[in-house]
Design an enzyme around this catalytic site. Structure first.
Site, PDB file in Angstrom:
ATOM      1  CB  CYS A  36      -0.891   0.047   1.242  1.00  0.00           C
ATOM      2  SG  CYS A  36      -2.028  -1.318   1.357  1.00  0.00           S
TER       3      CYS A  36
HETATM    4  C1  BEZ Z   1       0.571  -4.614   1.891  1.00  0.00           C
HETATM    5  O1  BEZ Z   1       0.041  -3.559   1.574  1.00  0.00           O
HETATM    6  O2  BEZ Z   1       1.773  -4.763   1.797  1.00  0.00           O
HETATM    7  C2  BEZ Z   1      -0.243  -5.766   2.390  1.00  0.00           C
HETATM    8  C3  BEZ Z   1      -1.399  -5.538   3.101  1.00  0.00           C
HETATM    9  C4  BEZ Z   1      -2.120  -6.635   3.562  1.00  0.00           C
HETATM   10  C5  BEZ Z   1      -1.679  -7.913   3.309  1.00  0.00           C
HETATM   11  C6  BEZ Z   1      -0.522  -8.123   2.567  1.00  0.00           C
HETATM   12  C7  BEZ Z   1       0.197  -7.042   2.110  1.00  0.00           C
END
Ligand code: BEZ
Length: 216
Positions: free
Chosen positions: A45
């Protein structure tokens, strides 16, 4: 509620890092993308929000407002923005909705319980100036989105709204486009496509992208 292409984007009022946002008023006459994130302070994200921030001028050129949402609250988002700006070399100027009550996540069906009960998947809703949902893409949390593809979809939607064309596989700005099969009148074809077209098959007719619609 299940949302489809052609549905009116459900309106809502929710707190954001830029203060309260009432979606339809906030969009005004612009296009919008509403994109969800599973959680604050997560690696994928962080990269996505940074990329979106760095593409501000590309979205602006297309009259598209960006609106992110993540299931944490606005105070958490504000702390996270510091990390995003630091690590992604970005200035984050679009709002992130707080959604600790899951209002937006539920309204837009962004929680897929088979994937995770509480975190949202990575959805993107493309909303036109009439507040209609024009495209939806959904990825799992583990797969970061491709923002060049998001811009490409916007380009296709805006182009095909204005001309009786559709965009073929892997189309990008400046590539040939296809003439919609419903357009058969020879006079209209000549008027709309003065440089002509190439009929590979009667139903597969290629023509140049109209010049005035090419974005550099
Ligand atoms: C991420 O944004 O890196 C992420 C968020 C939730 C689960 C796996 C990755």
């Amino acid at each position: 509620m299940s949302l489809h292409i052609g549905s009116i984007a459900p309106d809502f009022e929710q707190e954001s890092t830029h203060g309260p946002i009432k979606l339809h008023d906030w969009l005004g006459s612009s296009w919008g993308i509403l994109f969800s994130h599973p959680k604050d302070f997560t690696p994928v994200c962080t990269t996505e929000l940074g990329r979106a921030a760095n593409l501000k001028s590309e979205f602006g050129k297309r009259n598209v407002k960006m609106l992110a949402v993540s299931v944490d609250d606005v105070d958490s988002h504000k702390r996270w923005i510091g990390d995003i700006e630091e690590t992604q070399n970005a200035k984050l100027e679009y709002p992130i909705l707080g959604d600790s009550d899951r209002k937006i996540a539920k309204l837009y069906d962004m929680i897929h319980p088979e994937a995770n009960d509480t975190l949202t998947v990575r959805s993107v809703f493309f909303i036109d100036p009439n507040k209609k949902i024009r495209a939806i893409i959904t990825y799992p949390a583990s797969t970061g989105r491709n923002f060049a593809e998001i811009l490409r979809v916007i380009d296709s939607l805006q182009l095909t709204d204005q001309h009786k064309v559709a965009t073929p596989v892997d189309w990008k700005q400046g590539d040939d486009v296809v003439i919609v099969p419903a357009l058969q009148d020879p006079e209209e074809l000549a008027k709309r496509f003065p440089d002509g077209f190439r009929a590979v098959k009667p139903y597969l007719r290629l023509t140049k992208q109209p010049k005035e619609s090419i974005k550099s």
